[in-house]
Design a protein around this motif. Structure first.
Motif, short mmCIF file in Angstrom:
data_model
loop_
_atom_site.label_atom_id
_atom_site.label_comp_id
_atom_site.label_asym_id
_atom_site.label_seq_id
_atom_site.Cartn_x
_atom_site.Cartn_y
_atom_site.Cartn_z
N UNK A 1 47.65 53.37 19.58
CA UNK A 1 48.51 53.71 18.47
C UNK A 1 50.02 53.30 18.26
N UNK A 2 50.23 53.57 19.66
CA UNK A 2 51.77 53.35 19.91
C UNK A 2 52.02 51.80 19.67
N UNK B 1 48.30 53.63 10.08
CA UNK B 1 49.04 54.85 10.58
C UNK B 1 49.61 55.79 9.80
N UNK B 2 49.30 55.68 8.59
CA UNK B 2 50.24 56.70 7.56
C UNK B 2 50.05 58.10 7.94
N UNK B 3 48.82 58.65 8.55
CA UNK B 3 48.68 59.90 8.80
C UNK B 3 49.40 60.38 10.17
N UNK B 4 49.95 59.27 10.67
CA UNK B 4 50.60 59.73 11.99
C UNK B 4 52.03 59.54 12.11
N UNK B 5 52.74 59.48 11.01
CA UNK B 5 54.44 59.35 10.78
C UNK B 5 55.02 60.36 11.48
N UNK C 1 54.38 60.37 22.32
CA UNK C 1 53.57 60.85 23.05
C UNK C 1 52.28 61.90 22.61
N UNK C 2 52.25 61.91 21.14
CA UNK C 2 51.27 62.72 20.58
C UNK C 2 50.30 61.58 19.91
N UNK D 1 59.99 60.81 16.02
CA UNK D 1 58.74 60.51 15.32
C UNK D 1 58.37 59.15 15.18
N UNK D 2 57.22 58.79 14.92
CA UNK D 2 56.94 57.52 14.37
C UNK D 2 57.75 57.00 13.40
N UNK D 3 57.81 57.93 12.49
CA UNK D 3 58.58 57.41 11.08
C UNK D 3 59.99 57.20 11.71
#
Length: 234
Positions: free
Chosen positions: A150-151, A135-139, A144-145, A103-105
């Motif tokens: 954003x990446x 990008x807190x909401x995307x952690x 790929x999502x 994941x991002x996190x």
């Protein structure tokens, strides 16, 4: 300027074999102070990324010396160069280099594990870095999502979360809209001012020059300082 944080002296780098050699860098000289933001401009293939790789000890010059924070990185052993990169340098590459199954996190957390940080400190830094790039909401999402832009911001957050003394960024604003570019560059400026972090940024983006302390054009294997008028024209 006080004692330079980065000192590049007479650096040369060529590629190729004996029959066809391309001289990419020809006696490059550069000094950058701690906490400064410096941009490298120039046409594709001019050696900007090559110079960035040398500053990050990912490559070695054919001739010349490079000192970063008083360390002669061109004379360090391979193990010492790896330690220098791991503990002192944050890299932002043109490609996001994120692990697709993390994941991002988790991508940011892994980079902090390599620095030997404990769980709570890694969590704190990861949340702060993602908040800083919006990008807190995307952690919890996989790479790929999220979008390409954003990446790229995740890559920026990953580099900054380690609190490196030096950030080397290769086209960090690529794929970002103008508003986000300004937000990211203002973030860099704030980190440089408050943490003393030094930034060397390779770019083609005209917005970048206005946030820099100094800008150079790399052409013909040599660095040429950009004048104030040239930077304003950008």
């Amino acid at each position: 300027m006080s004692e330079p944080y980065i000192r590049v002296n007479g650096v040369e780098r060529s590629f190729g074999d004996g029959q066809r050699v391309v001289h990419v860098l020809r006696g490059v000289q550069l000094e950058v102070g701690a906490g400064q933001l410096v941009a490298l401009f120039g046409p594709s293939g001019s050696g900007k990324t090559t110079l960035l790789n040398l500053l990050g000890a990912l490559d070695l010059p054919d001739r010349g010396t490079i000192e970063v924070g008083g360390q002669p990185i061109t004379r360090l052993s391979a193990r010492a160069r790896a330690r220098f990169r791991r503990l002192q340098v944050g890299f932002i590459f043109q490609s996001d280099t994120l692990l697709p199954t993390y994941t991002v996190h988790e991508n940011i957390d892994l980079a902090l594990r390599l620095r030997g940080l404990g769980y709570l400190e890694r969590r704190r830094r990861t949340h702060a870095a993602l908040a800083a790039v919006g990008l807190s909401a995307w952690e919890g999402h996989l790479p790929g999502e999220v979008s390409g832009g954003q990446r790229q911001r995740v890559s920026i957050a990953r580099a900054l979360a380690g609190h490196p003394a030096l950030v080397l960024a290769d086209e960090p604003t690529s794929g970002l809209d103008a508003r986000t570019v300004r937000r990211v560059l203002a973030l860099f400026r704030g980190i440089a001012q408050h943490q003393g972090t030094t930034f060397v940024i390779v770019s083609h983006d005209p917005l970048v020059a206005g946030f820099m302390d100094a800008a150079y054009t790399l052409d013909g294997g040599r660095l040429h300082p950009r004048t104030v008028d040239e930077r304003k024209a950008d």
